[in-house]
Design a protein around this motif. Structure first.
Motif, PDB file in Angstrom:
ATOM      1  N   GLU A 189       2.635  -2.866   2.435  1.00 50.03           N
ATOM      2  CA  GLU A 189       2.469  -1.444   2.117  1.00 50.03           C
ATOM      3  C   GLU A 189       3.522  -0.615   2.826  1.00 50.03           C
ATOM      4  O   GLU A 189       3.775  -0.794   4.030  1.00 50.03           O
ATOM      5  CB  GLU A 189       1.077  -0.964   2.507  1.00 50.03           C
TER       6      GLU A 189
ATOM      7  N   TRP B 118       5.972   5.788  -2.046  1.00 48.87           N
ATOM      8  CA  TRP B 118       4.926   4.850  -1.662  1.00 48.87           C
ATOM      9  C   TRP B 118       5.080   3.576  -2.490  1.00 48.87           C
ATOM     10  O   TRP B 118       5.157   3.621  -3.708  1.00 48.87           O
ATOM     11  CB  TRP B 118       3.545   5.487  -1.912  1.00 48.87           C
TER      12      TRP B 118
ATOM     13  N   ARG C 210      -0.438  10.704  11.823  1.00 46.56           N
ATOM     14  CA  ARG C 210      -0.743  11.969  11.152  1.00 46.56           C
ATOM     15  C   ARG C 210       0.486  12.854  11.251  1.00 46.56           C
ATOM     16  O   ARG C 210       1.109  12.959  12.300  1.00 46.56           O
ATOM     17  CB  ARG C 210      -1.928  12.676  11.810  1.00 46.56           C
TER      18      ARG C 210
ATOM     19  N   TYR D 166      -2.282  11.926   6.352  1.00 43.74           N
ATOM     20  CA  TYR D 166      -2.958  10.956   7.199  1.00 43.74           C
ATOM     21  C   TYR D 166      -2.605   9.585   6.632  1.00 43.74           C
ATOM     22  O   TYR D 166      -2.999   9.279   5.489  1.00 43.74           O
ATOM     23  CB  TYR D 166      -4.477  11.158   7.185  1.00 43.74           C
TER      24      TYR D 166
ATOM     25  N   GLU E 207      -2.465   5.371   7.020  1.00 42.24           N
ATOM     26  CA  GLU E 207      -2.832   4.113   7.672  1.00 42.24           C
ATOM     27  C   GLU E 207      -2.884   3.049   6.577  1.00 42.24           C
ATOM     28  O   GLU E 207      -2.932   3.385   5.377  1.00 42.24           O
ATOM     29  CB  GLU E 207      -4.160   4.211   8.416  1.00 42.24           C
TER      30      GLU E 207
ATOM     31  N   GLY F 255      -3.792   0.822   3.646  1.00 37.66           N
ATOM     32  CA  GLY F 255      -4.857   0.870   2.647  1.00 37.66           C
ATOM     33  C   GLY F 255      -5.396   2.253   2.374  1.00 37.66           C
ATOM     34  O   GLY F 255      -6.317   2.410   1.566  1.00 37.66           O
ATOM     35  N   ARG F 256      -4.814   3.282   3.021  1.00 38.12           N
ATOM     36  CA  ARG F 256      -5.365   4.633   2.847  1.00 38.12           C
ATOM     37  C   ARG F 256      -4.275   5.668   3.050  1.00 38.12           C
ATOM     38  O   ARG F 256      -3.562   5.614   4.044  1.00 38.12           O
ATOM     39  CB  ARG F 256      -6.480   4.868   3.869  1.00 38.12           C
TER      40      ARG F 256
END
Length: 264
Positions: A141, A168, A237, A259, A261, A263-264
């Motif tokens: 990722e 991304w 962040r 924010y 991290e 997987g998110r």
């Protein structure tokens, strides 16, 4: 070219080329390479090209202070190159740039490793505060955020309206994609690639963050007012803000918080 010519030939003229090349190189290192290692135009593709150019200069420089200085710059540029490369092995497309317009970043890193003995690997979480890039690369990722000035004050030609935009990737698949650039000739494709609408950020009232005109000109420019970065347990962040829409009614400020991290 001056450095290569100065090493290849033996004459007073060739020695003068070498000295002039060394002086020009020393001056441009100071101007073009930011303290965090990124090329001052803030285009990842241009950065890789300049990285390759400086490796060639390093190859022909004699041992001494200038070669040591170039080596130190190249070490920082190598880390930037590793961090700004997507899992598909190609560079970020922020500002003017294309997937294949510069040397392959992996090839550049391999050559630098052979010359220096340094093995540079991408970091899990990274930041380049002077250039304005922040990102995460954990497992397959990858995310990269642009929260920096649009371009050098004296050279806005290759800057885009991409403040607070992001890219991304998951594995070798790019999901949120920057448009890069199609051509340098003035026209609708050039205008689109520089526009805020072509990037993954907010456009207010259909306007651009900066006043782009011609093929390479920029008038009014957005100023980054905030870039608050904080490491978290698994990621980071980032809150950024710019005043690129200050000329609109109410002088709005665009503020965005990421924010990030795995997987998110």
């Amino acid at each position: 070219a001056l450095l290569w010519g100065g090493r290849f030939f033996e004459s007073e003229e060739a020695e003068a080329w070498k000295q002039k090349g060394a002086k020009l190189l020393s001056d441009q290192l100071r101007e073009q390479i930011l303290s965090d290692g990124l090329h001052f135009e803030r285009s990842p593709a241009y950065h890789v090209q300049v990285f390759a150019d400086l490796i060639e200069c390093h190859t022909v420089l004699p041992e001494g202070r200038l070669k040591a200085r170039v080596s130190e710059k190249l070490s920082r540029m190598a880390q930037v190159t590793a961090d700004l490369t997507h899992p598909d092995g190609r560079v970020s497309l922020f500002n003017d740039g294309g997937l294949n317009m510069a040397y392959d970043p992996r090839e550049c890193l391999q050559v630098w490793e052979e010359q220096s003995g340094e093995k540079i690997a991408p970091r899990s979480v990274f930041q380049f505060p002077e250039a304005g890039y922040y990102g995460l690369h954990i497992n397959d990722e990858y995310i990269l955020i642009d929260c920096g000035k649009v371009a050098p004050d004296t050279l806005p030609a290759h800057g885009h309206g991409d403040i607070l935009s992001f890219e991304w990737s998951l594995g070798e698949q790019r999901l949120i994609v920057d448009a890069g650039v199609y051509e340098y000739n003035p026209g609708p494709r050039r205008a689109y690639s520089r526009s805020t609408m072509a990037h993954n950020t907010v456009s207010l009232a259909g306007k651009d963050q900066c006043e782009f005109w011609g093929a390479f000109r920029v008038g009014r420019r957005a100023r980054v007012q905030q870039a608050d970065y904080e490491d978290t347990e698994k990621g980071f962040r980032l809150t950024g803000a710019h005043d690129g829409y200050r000329h609109l009614s109410g002088s709005p400020i665009h503020r965005r918080t990421f924010y990030v991290e795995p997987g998110r």
